[in-house]
Each structure stands twice: as C-alpha cells, then as structure tokens.
Design an enzyme around this catalytic site. Structure first.
Site, PDB file in Angstrom:
ATOM      1  N   SER A 106      12.167 -18.209 -23.301  1.00 50.71           N
ATOM      2  CA  SER A 106      11.980 -16.952 -22.580  1.00 50.71           C
ATOM      3  C   SER A 106      10.530 -16.547 -22.697  1.00 50.71           C
ATOM      4  O   SER A 106       9.968 -16.541 -23.795  1.00 50.71           O
ATOM      5  CB  SER A 106      12.880 -15.858 -23.157  1.00 50.71           C
ATOM      6  OG  SER A 106      12.447 -14.572 -22.749  1.00 50.71           O
ATOM      7  N   CYS A 145      10.004 -11.507 -15.903  1.00 51.96           N
ATOM      8  CA  CYS A 145      10.715 -12.727 -16.307  1.00 51.96           C
ATOM      9  C   CYS A 145       9.787 -13.941 -16.333  1.00 51.96           C
ATOM     10  O   CYS A 145       9.404 -14.472 -15.281  1.00 51.96           O
ATOM     11  CB  CYS A 145      11.917 -12.995 -15.407  1.00 51.96           C
ATOM     12  SG  CYS A 145      12.977 -14.332 -16.021  1.00 51.96           S
TER      13      CYS A 145
END
Length: 348
Positions: free
Chosen positions: A93, A255
């Site tokens: 991530s 993101c």
C-alpha cells in the site's frame, strides 16, 4: 490489569487515509519471508484472530488499516510490515508505506537525518524505497519508489446486472486492481457519492474475481483482485480516483498502489512516458504526485516502476488490549456502520 494481549499503536494518516502502525507488542509471525508471513496471516486461524482483534469491533473500526511492523528478512531493509484490513492481510500500500515511514522516523525507530532520510521498507510485494524530506524533527513528505507494476489485461468486458456491459482494466500495482472509468456507472467521484461508489465497487469486485482469476507470476501469496478503483479526470488534467474497499468504504487518499496500477495502464496505452509526473486527487481532494521512474520487466512481462509522493501525519498513540474474559474477543462487524457486505464476515 488482566489483559491477555496488548499492542501499542501509533496513529498516522496519509492524506486523510488512516494507517495505524503497531510499534510494540506485535507477536512473532511465522515465515522466512514477508510474503510467507502474509500467507500465514491469511490462512492460519491464529493469524486471522490477530487481524480480527485489531481490525473489527469493538477494538477496531471500518476506517483505515493496521500496519504490523516486523523484523525484515532482507538485510538491505530497515523494516518490514504487513497491512491488516477487515477482510484480510494485504501485501502492499502506498498510503500505508507513507504512514509507516512517518512512524519509523517520528517515533525514533529509524534515525531521522535532515534534510532527507532514506528508508527501505520490505513488503510482501518487494522492497519499497522511501525518501523522506525531514525538517525540525518532522517528516514533511515521503517519495516512494514502488514495486514494479504491470498490466494483466486492458479493456476487459464485464457484464453487470445494473450497468450492463462495462469495460475495465486489471493491473498490478503491488496488489491487483480492477480499474473502471466512473462514467460507466453514471456517477462522479465526489464525497456525496461515496456510498454509491462503494456499493458499485463491491458488486464489480465480486463479478471481476469470478470472471478473471489472477495471480502474481512470481509471488503466489498475491492473488485475486483486491480492490476496484474508479477513475476520472479533473478539469486541470489531474487524475481523480476512488478506491473501494471491503466491506464497504472509500479510500480517503488518492491510493498509491491503485495509482501505480493505473500508471501501468496509461503507459501501456502510450499516454505517459518515463520521467512524467502528474497529480492524482482523492475523493476528498487530497493529492499524491505520481511519476514514472523507469521501465522494467516481471517474469518476461513489460512493467514500469512508479513513484508516489505524499504526506503522513501522526495524531495519536494508544494501546489496544484483550480481556481474556471478553465474550466479544473474536470481533464483529455490523451492516449499519460497515455496509451491506459486512454481513459476509464469518463469525470467529
């Protein structure tokens, strides 16, 4: 206190997305590599118990992630981590990498050097190089060199019950994404549409995983489409994104892994080249800078190496504990807060 387990969490967010970092009390996770530890967390009952303890009610919330700091298995890494979310442990991530870097430096786990500190993070997807801009004891921003990203398939047609036939890209940016132009479902990416976007994302994810099984060619522990990311363009040319996350919420940040996957799609279509940098905005308007550092290959497949730049901010420190007599030790989630898909969470 009669607590059975305690874990210390440093509260951090990256551009609005919460990524708590477990800096103390993390149990030993079996596995000779971080990818093997990821697999254990997702398959062993004790690993699932740890995830539920940290991510589900009454100790956890549907918002954000918990990052388990682990000893690195690669001698070149400063730290390793695995991301825990309500559904499973995840390999990589961008926002959480920024949260972890900020935590390591501002908590003094890794020595901060001004004006820049380089931190090498070991993830299940590979090494991520973080260059932190530091001043007056604070981590001001972090530039990540992400793991290689690649296209699995472009312009894949998918039949849906509500929107008919839609077209999506399936790409890898540290985890696998289904990338969908948001206009196909009749919505725009804005805060008022968050619930509708999430509902659509959950439907599309289920259909896409059923139709398009996918696994990393070199890391078997990374398989399946983890998220659906809706994408659009703002009037100034910036990419606008909304990553939808199980069981029913929207990523508050732009993101990092999703933008890495989207960058691979843009590169494959000839819309970006090495050296290009652009702005990506989230559903709340926070921003990352996304860059294409170089081209490479993965298992003979064309790939690119993205960069993601954003900011992390610490906002608290707390300890979560487990009372051995607590009848809700296994955790729970309810559809009133977590969304309709919370009904699919199995009992502990």
């Amino acid at each position: 206190m009669r607590w059975k387990r305690t874990i210390q969490l440093l509260d951090v967010h990256c551009e609005g997305e919460i990524g708590r970092v477990a800096i103390g009390g993390v149990p030993k996770i079996p596995g000779e590599t971080t990818a093997a530890k990821l697999a254990w967390l997702n398959s062993d009952p004790k690993g699932q118990e740890l995830r539920r303890f940290l991510c589900l009610e009454p100790r956890g919330t549907p918002l954000g992630s918990v990052n388990l700091l682990l000893p690195p298995t690669d001698p070149s890494a400063d730290a390793a981590f695995v991301i825990l979310q309500p559904d499973q442990a995840h390999a990589s991530s961008g926002s959480n990498s920024i949260c972890v870097t900020t935590a390591l430096l501002e908590a003094g786990i890794v020595e901060m050097r001004e004006p820049e500190t380089v931190v090498t993070l070991e993830t299940a997807a590979g090494l991520v190089r973080a260059v932190a801009t530091c001043r007056d004891g604070r981590c001001e921003k972090v530039r990540l060199t992400m793991v290689p990203s690649f296209v699995h398939v472009l312009d894949q047609k998918l039949t849906t019950p509500e929107w008919g036939e839609i077209v999506l890209d399936v790409c890898y940016g540290g985890i696998f994404y289904a990338l969908v132009d948001v206009g196909q479902i009749g919505l725009t990416i804005e805060k008022g549409n968050a619930a509708a976007l999430v509902k659509a994302g959950m439907v599309i994810k289920q259909l896409a995983n059923a139709a398009l099984p996918v696994a990393h060619p070199e890391i078997p522990a990374i398989s399946g489409i983890a998220y659906v990311m809706f994408r659009d363009r703002d009037a100034d040319g910036a990419v606008r994104t909304c990553t939808t996350m199980w069981p029913g919420r929207a990523d508050r940040s732009p993101c990092g892994t999703g933008n890495s996957a989207n960058l691979a799609a843009l590169h494959a279509r000839g819309k970006v080249k090495v050296g290009d940098v652009f702005v990506s905005r989230s559903i709340i308007g926070s921003e990352f800078k996304v860059g294409l550092e170089r081209e490479t290959t993965i298992a003979g497949k064309s790939a690119i190496v993205p960069t993601i730049t954003g900011r992390g901010f610490t906002f608290g420190l707390h300890q979560v504990a487990l009372d051995p007599f607590d009848p809700l030790a296994g955790g729970f989630a309810m559809t009133d807060v977590w969304g309709p898909s919370a009904g699919d969470i199995p009992e502990a």
